[in-house]
Enzyme design. Structure first.
Site, PDB file in Angstrom:
ATOM      1  N   VAL A  68       0.963  -1.578   0.117  1.00  0.00           N
ATOM      2  CA  VAL A  68       0.113   0.086  -0.240  1.00  0.00           C
ATOM      3  C   VAL A  68       1.200   1.209   0.273  1.00  0.00           C
ATOM      4  O   VAL A  68       1.754   1.296   1.520  1.00  0.00           O
ATOM      5  CB  VAL A  68      -0.962  -0.303   0.794  1.00  0.00           C
ATOM      6  CG1 VAL A  68      -1.816   1.274   1.694  1.00  0.00           C
ATOM      7  CG2 VAL A  68      -2.209  -1.012   1.353  1.00  0.00           C
ATOM      8  N   TYR A 219       1.238  -8.065 -47.092  1.00  0.00           N
ATOM      9  CA  TYR A 219      -0.083  -8.589 -45.829  1.00  0.00           C
ATOM     10  C   TYR A 219      -0.268 -10.183 -46.254  1.00  0.00           C
ATOM     11  O   TYR A 219       1.224 -10.411 -45.544  1.00  0.00           O
ATOM     12  CB  TYR A 219      -0.520  -8.484 -47.937  1.00  0.00           C
ATOM     13  CG  TYR A 219       0.368  -9.471 -48.877  1.00  0.00           C
ATOM     14  CD1 TYR A 219       0.548 -10.829 -49.007  1.00  0.00           C
ATOM     15  CD2 TYR A 219       1.212  -8.671 -49.804  1.00  0.00           C
ATOM     16  CE1 TYR A 219       1.132 -11.494 -49.841  1.00  0.00           C
ATOM     17  CE2 TYR A 219       1.894  -9.299 -50.632  1.00  0.00           C
ATOM     18  CZ  TYR A 219       2.179 -10.693 -50.601  1.00  0.00           C
ATOM     19  OH  TYR A 219       3.230 -11.137 -51.350  1.00  0.00           O
ATOM     20  N   LYS A 280       7.532 -26.699 -47.771  1.00  0.00           N
ATOM     21  CA  LYS A 280       6.736 -25.941 -48.596  1.00  0.00           C
ATOM     22  C   LYS A 280       5.496 -25.804 -48.442  1.00  0.00           C
ATOM     23  O   LYS A 280       4.888 -26.862 -47.903  1.00  0.00           O
ATOM     24  CB  LYS A 280       7.093 -26.333 -50.335  1.00  0.00           C
ATOM     25  CG  LYS A 280       7.225 -25.837 -50.968  1.00  0.00           C
ATOM     26  CD  LYS A 280       7.354 -24.424 -51.015  1.00  0.00           C
ATOM     27  CE  LYS A 280       7.500 -23.915 -52.425  1.00  0.00           C
ATOM     28  NZ  LYS A 280       7.692 -24.157 -53.597  1.00  0.00           N
ATOM     29  N   HIS A 281       4.967 -24.700 -48.218  1.00  0.00           N
ATOM     30  CA  HIS A 281       4.057 -24.664 -48.081  1.00  0.00           C
ATOM     31  C   HIS A 281       3.489 -25.467 -46.230  1.00  0.00           C
ATOM     32  O   HIS A 281       2.044 -25.989 -46.069  1.00  0.00           O
ATOM     33  CB  HIS A 281       2.770 -24.962 -49.294  1.00  0.00           C
ATOM     34  CG  HIS A 281       2.886 -23.763 -50.188  1.00  0.00           C
ATOM     35  ND1 HIS A 281       2.481 -22.659 -49.874  1.00  0.00           N
ATOM     36  CD2 HIS A 281       3.332 -24.821 -51.339  1.00  0.00           C
ATOM     37  CE1 HIS A 281       3.019 -22.097 -51.526  1.00  0.00           C
ATOM     38  NE2 HIS A 281       2.678 -22.960 -52.306  1.00  0.00           N
ATOM     39  N   PHE A 478      -4.428 -44.366 -38.530  1.00  0.00           N
ATOM     40  CA  PHE A 478      -3.953 -45.867 -38.323  1.00  0.00           C
ATOM     41  C   PHE A 478      -5.047 -45.830 -40.352  1.00  0.00           C
ATOM     42  O   PHE A 478      -5.438 -45.192 -40.188  1.00  0.00           O
ATOM     43  CB  PHE A 478      -5.411 -46.562 -37.371  1.00  0.00           C
ATOM     44  CG  PHE A 478      -7.256 -46.338 -37.609  1.00  0.00           C
ATOM     45  CD1 PHE A 478      -7.633 -46.021 -38.411  1.00  0.00           C
ATOM     46  CD2 PHE A 478      -7.351 -45.648 -36.221  1.00  0.00           C
ATOM     47  CE1 PHE A 478      -8.742 -45.658 -38.503  1.00  0.00           C
ATOM     48  CE2 PHE A 478      -8.378 -45.428 -36.339  1.00  0.00           C
ATOM     49  CZ  PHE A 478      -9.873 -44.940 -37.225  1.00  0.00           C
ATOM     50  N   ARG A 525      -1.914 -40.815 -32.351  1.00  0.00           N
ATOM     51  CA  ARG A 525      -1.745 -40.894 -33.637  1.00  0.00           C
ATOM     52  C   ARG A 525      -1.313 -39.238 -33.048  1.00  0.00           C
ATOM     53  O   ARG A 525      -1.149 -38.711 -32.280  1.00  0.00           O
ATOM     54  CB  ARG A 525      -2.992 -40.899 -33.868  1.00  0.00           C
ATOM     55  CG  ARG A 525      -4.045 -39.866 -33.153  1.00  0.00           C
ATOM     56  CD  ARG A 525      -5.386 -39.648 -33.995  1.00  0.00           C
ATOM     57  NE  ARG A 525      -6.073 -38.506 -33.713  1.00  0.00           N
ATOM     58  CZ  ARG A 525      -7.620 -38.193 -33.709  1.00  0.00           C
ATOM     59  NH1 ARG A 525      -8.159 -39.557 -34.002  1.00  0.00           N
ATOM     60  NH2 ARG A 525      -8.193 -37.444 -33.547  1.00  0.00           N
ATOM     61  N   HIS A 529      -3.664 -30.608 -38.499  1.00  0.00           N
ATOM     62  CA  HIS A 529      -5.507 -29.740 -39.385  1.00  0.00           C
ATOM     63  C   HIS A 529      -4.452 -28.285 -40.104  1.00  0.00           C
ATOM     64  O   HIS A 529      -3.832 -27.885 -38.960  1.00  0.00           O
ATOM     65  CB  HIS A 529      -6.930 -30.029 -38.836  1.00  0.00           C
ATOM     66  CG  HIS A 529      -7.054 -31.605 -39.089  1.00  0.00           C
ATOM     67  ND1 HIS A 529      -6.688 -32.694 -37.965  1.00  0.00           N
ATOM     68  CD2 HIS A 529      -7.861 -32.096 -39.331  1.00  0.00           C
ATOM     69  CE1 HIS A 529      -7.548 -33.594 -38.440  1.00  0.00           C
ATOM     70  NE2 HIS A 529      -8.249 -33.742 -39.423  1.00  0.00           N
TER      71      HIS A 529
END
Length: 529
Positions: A68, A219, A280-281, A478, A525, A529
């Site tokens: 304080v 961009y 690449k990409h 799988f 796995r 994505h």
């Protein structure tokens, strides 16, 4: 709302004292009275400056180990009072509240404390309370008060004062206020994120996100999209923390691809030998180990020479001259490595558009990290895929077991498949990818594409047969049917690594046995994505 506001009194309380004495001298030279607390006041006095203690200003002592000191009506009244309202001016006179025209505060180093691995109580003590409260007060009253929360804005403030006879402009105060609110938001984000982890709350009811501006992109993914780059303050080695030695500014896609490349190559420990990944990409078009960095690069390049053109190259060891000479034989967008020799830099100097980035090391691919992805109306939050499989984790499910050499290639292929967009099929031979199939809607198509690429490369290189013959193959998930496995067998694969877990595992195992292929299950796995 007034444009120009006088600056006669400043309250300065900073943890990061970079540029503090220079700022103090500059303000004093412009006739500004200095208020301060604790270590900041001492540093200013040690620099020969006259400083008034906040406790003297408020008539109330600091207490509770400094918890304080600025939480006082005289401080917040001085920051919040509207100079254009008679009632506010009267209240200031009645309660002996002096106006504070500038607040300079950077907060307790909470983020740094957490990064050092401090214990719970130490982290709690490094949560700033008075600082954010004052910042918010000053920022709210930016019509009259300037608030500086970043060392980088000291010169901006002084330049504005010099251009306006010691006053500040509304445009500057608005800009500083926005920065101030973003800073307190980021600070609270750091605290709430740390606390959620500290108490084991993996799904807190409210979650916030923060970043620090680094650069504006020309961009985004496409020329009609605006974009910018922000850092998250974690200091993780990579494209956000790298030093750029040459070449034009990185684009949005460059940054995305360079990150993918460096995270992939970090899967291979430098102590185990040189490794190179070509991206690449956001997908690998070649990954390899070698006895030397040059050999690793050449083997990675030979996987898909066509796609390597205009790609991103990541190395797990410092770039040397021989490898640099090989890289510049084709057009390459970016090279990132944990260092580079002077001779290698000299080779790249002749290629002015080639970007060279170096880091302090490789990212720790086992470290827990939270990742975010925006969707319409919300945000997906998950742990980064840090899953790793070792030799002891593999389950042989076929009559034929892989040899020791095949096991090494299987694990190599598995590490690469983790970084290939699903559905992913990766062929590997002798520590190098020889075919990569990525991002297809069916696993069969990925296996076909990878094999076809290997055939094309064999023709281009004058080889008698594709390098997929005798290779190991990895599938990131799988095989739902035996067709994808049989396509790999047709391409010459002799062993397979996959998660298993399909309702048709027995059919796939039987097909592998019939084809004389060894197969292991990982039980894990790597969808990407």
């Amino acid at each position: 709302m007034t444009d120009l506001a006088p600056l006669r009194r400043a309250l300065i309380s900073v943890s990061d004292k970079t540029g503090l004495t220079e700022l103090g001298h500059a303000l004093a030279a412009r006739g500004v009275e200095l208020l301060s607390t604790g270590g900041t006041a001492k540093a200013l006095r040690d620099a020969g400056l006259a400083v008034r203690d906040v406790s003297d200003f408020t008539g109330f002592p600091e207490m509770m180990d400094g918890r304080v000191k600025t939480l006082h009506p005289v401080v917040h009244g001085g920051l919040l009072a509207r100079r254009d309202l008679e009632s506010h001016r009267d209240a200031m006179v009645e309660h002996n509240i002096g106006p504070i025209d500038l607040l300079v505060v950077n907060l307790y180093p909470f983020e740094e404390t957490v990064a050092k691995g401090a214990d719970f109580d130490t982290c709690i003590e490094n949560i700033d309370i008075g600082g954010p409260a004052m910042i918010r007060s000053a920022a709210k009253n930016h019509a009259f008060v300037a608030v500086v929360t970043d060392v980088q804005d000291y010169d901006l403030l002084l330049a504005d004062m010099d251009a306006n006879a010691g006053q500040t402009t509304l445009a500057l105060r608005q800009r500083l206020a926005q920065t101030a609110y973003a800073r307190t938001a980021a600070y609270d984000t750091a605290v709430s994120t740390w606390m959620a982890g500290a108490i084991g709350d993996t799904t807190p009811r409210r979650r916030s996100f923060a970043g620090t501006y680094k650069q504006t992109m020309r961009y985004g993914e496409n020329s009609h999209q605006a974009a910018a780059f922000y850092t998250d303050g974690t200091g993780r080695p990579g494209v956000a923390t790298a030093v750029q030695h040459q070449g034009k500014e990185l684009s949005y896609n460059n940054i995305n691809d360079t990150d993918a490349a460096f995270e992939l190559v970090a899967e291979f420990a430098p102590a185990d030998g040189p490794a190179v990944a070509i991206i690449k990409h956001a997908n690998p078009c070649g990954v390899a180990r070698g006895a030397t960095l040059l050999e690793a690069y050449q083997n990675a390049f030979d996987c898909d020479r066509t796609s390597a053109f205009g790609g991103i190259v990541a190395l797990n060891q410092p770039l040397d001259e021989a490898t640099a000479k090989a890289i510049v034989e084709i057009f390459t967008e970016v090279v990132i490595a944990p260092g580079a020799s002077d001779a290698a830099k000299a080779v790249f100097a002749a290629k002015k558009n080639l970007r060279l980035l170096t880091t302090d090391g490789l990212p720790d691919v086992t470290a827990p990290i939270t990742t975010y992805r925006q969707v319409a109306g919300g945000m997906l939050v998950q742990d980064k895929d840090t899953g790793h499989i070792g030799m002891d984790d593999l389950k042989v499910v076929t009559k034929l077991a892989p040899s020791a050499a095949q096991m090494i290639d299987l694990l190599f292929a598995w590490k690469v498949a983790k970084h290939v967009k699903s559905n992913a099929i990766v062929y590997v031979k002798n520590g190098a990818t020889v075919g990569v199939g990525a991002g297809q809607m069916s696993r069969l198509d990925s296996a076909l594409i990878a094999a076809k690429k290997a055939e094309r490369m064999a023709e281009a290189m004058g080889l008698p047969a594709p390098l997929t013959i005798g290779s190991a193959v990895a599938s990131d998930a799988f095989f739902p049917f035996a067709d994808g496995l049989m396509e790999a067998a047709a391409a010459g694969a002799t062993c397979v690594i996959q998660p298993g877990g399909s309702m048709r595992d027995d059919e796939v195992i039987a097909a592998a046995d019939a084809a004389g292929i060894a197969m292991v299950f990982t039980g894990m796995r790597h969808f990407r994505h």
